[in-house]
Scaffold this motif. Structure first.
Motif, short mmCIF file in Angstrom:
data_model
loop_
_atom_site.label_atom_id
_atom_site.label_comp_id
_atom_site.label_asym_id
_atom_site.label_seq_id
_atom_site.Cartn_x
_atom_site.Cartn_y
_atom_site.Cartn_z
N ASP A 50 0.84 -1.20 0.00
CA ASP A 50 0.00 0.00 0.00
C ASP A 50 0.88 1.25 0.00
N THR A 51 0.29 2.40 0.20
CA THR A 51 1.04 3.67 0.11
C THR A 51 2.10 3.80 1.19
N ALA A 52 1.97 3.03 2.27
CA ALA A 52 2.97 3.07 3.35
C ALA A 52 3.97 1.93 3.25
N GLY A 53 3.84 1.13 2.19
CA GLY A 53 4.75 0.01 2.00
C GLY A 53 4.30 -1.27 2.69
N LYS A 54 3.12 -1.27 3.28
CA LYS A 54 2.60 -2.45 3.98
C LYS A 54 1.92 -3.39 2.98
N PRO A 55 2.24 -4.72 3.04
CA PRO A 55 1.61 -5.65 2.11
C PRO A 55 0.11 -5.81 2.36
N VAL A 56 -0.65 -5.77 1.30
CA VAL A 56 -2.11 -5.93 1.36
C VAL A 56 -2.49 -7.04 0.40
N SER A 57 -3.32 -7.97 0.87
CA SER A 57 -3.78 -9.08 0.03
C SER A 57 -5.27 -8.93 -0.26
N LEU A 58 -5.67 -9.35 -1.44
CA LEU A 58 -7.09 -9.29 -1.80
C LEU A 58 -7.92 -10.14 -0.85
N LYS A 59 -7.37 -11.27 -0.42
CA LYS A 59 -8.14 -12.16 0.46
C LYS A 59 -8.45 -11.50 1.81
N ASP A 60 -7.70 -10.43 2.15
CA ASP A 60 -7.97 -9.71 3.41
C ASP A 60 -9.37 -9.09 3.41
N PHE A 61 -9.97 -8.94 2.22
CA PHE A 61 -11.25 -8.25 2.11
C PHE A 61 -12.43 -9.20 2.03
N ARG A 62 -12.17 -10.50 2.22
CA ARG A 62 -13.27 -11.47 2.21
C ARG A 62 -14.31 -11.08 3.26
N GLY A 63 -15.57 -11.28 2.92
CA GLY A 63 -16.66 -10.88 3.80
C GLY A 63 -17.29 -9.56 3.40
N LYS A 64 -16.66 -8.85 2.45
CA LYS A 64 -17.19 -7.58 1.95
C LYS A 64 -17.40 -7.64 0.43
N TYR A 65 -18.29 -6.80 -0.05
CA TYR A 65 -18.35 -6.54 -1.48
C TYR A 65 -17.19 -5.59 -1.79
N VAL A 66 -16.40 -5.93 -2.83
CA VAL A 66 -15.20 -5.15 -3.13
C VAL A 66 -15.18 -4.76 -4.60
N LEU A 67 -14.92 -3.49 -4.85
CA LEU A 67 -14.66 -3.05 -6.22
C LEU A 67 -13.14 -3.02 -6.39
N LEU A 68 -12.61 -3.96 -7.17
CA LEU A 68 -11.19 -3.98 -7.48
C LEU A 68 -10.98 -3.07 -8.68
N ASP A 69 -10.35 -1.93 -8.43
CA ASP A 69 -10.31 -0.83 -9.40
C ASP A 69 -8.88 -0.60 -9.89
N PHE A 70 -8.67 -0.65 -11.20
CA PHE A 70 -7.37 -0.38 -11.80
C PHE A 70 -7.37 1.02 -12.40
N TRP A 71 -6.38 1.83 -12.05
CA TRP A 71 -6.34 3.22 -12.48
C TRP A 71 -4.91 3.72 -12.43
N ALA A 72 -4.70 5.02 -12.68
CA ALA A 72 -3.39 5.67 -12.51
C ALA A 72 -3.60 7.17 -12.46
N SER A 73 -2.69 7.85 -11.79
CA SER A 73 -2.82 9.31 -11.66
C SER A 73 -2.72 10.00 -13.01
N TRP A 74 -1.97 9.39 -13.95
CA TRP A 74 -1.75 10.01 -15.26
C TRP A 74 -2.89 9.72 -16.26
N CYS A 75 -3.85 8.89 -15.85
CA CYS A 75 -4.92 8.44 -16.76
C CYS A 75 -6.11 9.39 -16.69
N GLY A 76 -6.32 10.19 -17.75
CA GLY A 76 -7.42 11.15 -17.79
C GLY A 76 -8.79 10.51 -17.60
N PRO A 77 -9.13 9.44 -18.34
CA PRO A 77 -10.42 8.80 -18.16
C PRO A 77 -10.62 8.24 -16.75
N CYS A 78 -9.52 7.79 -16.13
CA CYS A 78 -9.61 7.28 -14.75
C CYS A 78 -9.98 8.41 -13.80
N ARG A 79 -9.30 9.54 -13.95
CA ARG A 79 -9.56 10.68 -13.06
C ARG A 79 -10.99 11.19 -13.27
#
Length: 372
Positions: A245-274
């Motif tokens: 993550d932004t602090a360098g801590k490892p995050v796994s997708l499986k950590d979010f089990r039990g919730k509805y999750v939107l897995l979102d791919f984007w970038a700061s440089w991507c106009g359509p994403c912004r």
């Protein structure tokens, strides 16, 4: 003595092999002055890049490409990619590619040399023989002007015409591939056509190609995408991953089990994403208390952490963010065969994919369906 001769022969063979994998790009551009910076960059592969200064009337590059690593490369005179004539996309695999043009850019450039170069020129000529395709550049330019002026009514008419041209281009691309199953340029064409094809049609078209057309990076990426799409379709379990993550801590997708999750791919440089971010923020704020969250994967560049962080703050993206800052080589993006952004997957609490590429009203409607 035998050992020395054998070593010499092996050394000579290695030199010949290295030479065989050196692709030369010769450009003869009549009005190009000396001292202009010309850049090239590999698209969607190992990200090779380099630059040279032009000499009067042209420039020359040599690119080392291993067997089976042929790919498309963007060459640009300067960095003004808003000008369509300032750049050209080539497929490079072996031999020599000659570019010939009169003006000080790539307008009306003609290709020759290697079999792939000749096939790419034949493909371009084939497209340009169609009257609808010839209209496209002027329509794109007119559309850009209308967009800048804010004339949405006239812009819709232009968009309608461009959609019709895209339909014609799709038919022509299918025809080209069908007639040239052994050419690597068919992989180059299929890489552009795949977004207009259903998954089954894409796989069928890919399987129609000969080995000589699929021994390159473009075809390998298409094959990988076909295989991943089978694993990431609606109803399939999402592929697990771990990234910092932004602090360098490892995050796994499986950590979010039990919730509805939107897995979102984007970038700061991507106009359509912004542009899409406000919709994601609205959805998050509306449903975050109903067992819903967002996990964003950024395709920001190795030197782009500050821009990534600034975009998170500026756009108000108050959920979990991860990235390895490897641009299009992001490990999660590769695992999910992401080739354009924004892209997303909606997962249920068991980690099962229940939606893909949901944007705007589609995202809100799907969330309302499963959470209300």
């Amino acid at each position: 003595m035998l050992k020395k001769v054998t070593t010499s022969l092996l050394f000579a063979a290695s030199l010949l092999s290295a030479k065989a994998n050196t692709v030369t790009v010769n450009a003869s551009i009549k009005e190009l002055s000396a001292g202009k910076w010309v850049f090239y960059r590999e698209q969607g592969g190992a990200d090779k890049r380099d630059s040279v200064q032009s000499f009067k009337g042209g420039f020359k590059f040599q690119v080392n490409i291993e067997e089976g690593e042929g790919n498309e490369y963007l060459f640009s005179i300067g960095r003004n990619l808003d000008d369509r004539n300032s750049y050209i996309v080539l497929f490079l695999d072996k031999g020599t590619v000659n570019i010939k043009a009169d003006s000080a850019d790539f307008k009306d450039a003609k290709l020759s040399g290697s079999p792939s170069a000749n096939d790419l020129q034949a493909y371009k000529t084939f497209l340009q023989s169609n009257e609808y395709i010839r209209k496209a550049p002027a329509l794109y330019e007119k559309g850009n002007d209308l967009y800048k002026k804010g004339d949405t009514v006239a812009l819709k008419e232009i968009e309608k015409q461009l959609n019709e041209i895209d339909s014609v281009r799709t038919v022509l691309n299918k025809e080209w591939i069908q007639k040239h199953p052994a050419s690597p340029i068919s992989a180059y064409v299929l890489a552009r056509l795949k977004y207009a094809l259903a998954d089954s049609a894409l796989e069928e078209t890919y399987n129609s190609l000969k080995p000589t057309a699929t021994n390159n990076v473009l075809a390998k990426n298409i094959r990988h995408g076909i295989e991943v799409n089978k694993l990431t379709g609606v109803g399939k379990p999402a592929l697990d991953f771990t990234q910092a993550d932004t602090a360098g801590k490892p995050v796994s997708l499986k950590d979010f089990r039990g919730k509805y999750v939107l897995l979102d791919f984007w970038a700061s440089w991507c106009g359509p994403c912004r542009a899409e971010n406000p919709n994601v923020v609205a959805a998050f704020n509306k449903y975050k208390d109903k067992n819903f969250t967002v996990l964003s994967v950024s395709l920001d560049q190795p030197t782009g952490k500050e821009k990534w962080m600034d975009a998170i703050h500026t756009d108000g993206l108050t959920w979990t963010h991860v990235s390895d800052l490897k641009f299009w080589s992001n490990a999660v993006a590769k695992e999910y065969a992401i080739e354009s952004i924004p892209a997303n997957f909606l997962l249920d609490p068991n980690g099962i994919i229940i939606g893909k590429d949901l944007r705007g009203d589609d995202l809100n409607n799907k969330l309302a369906e499963v959470l209300n």
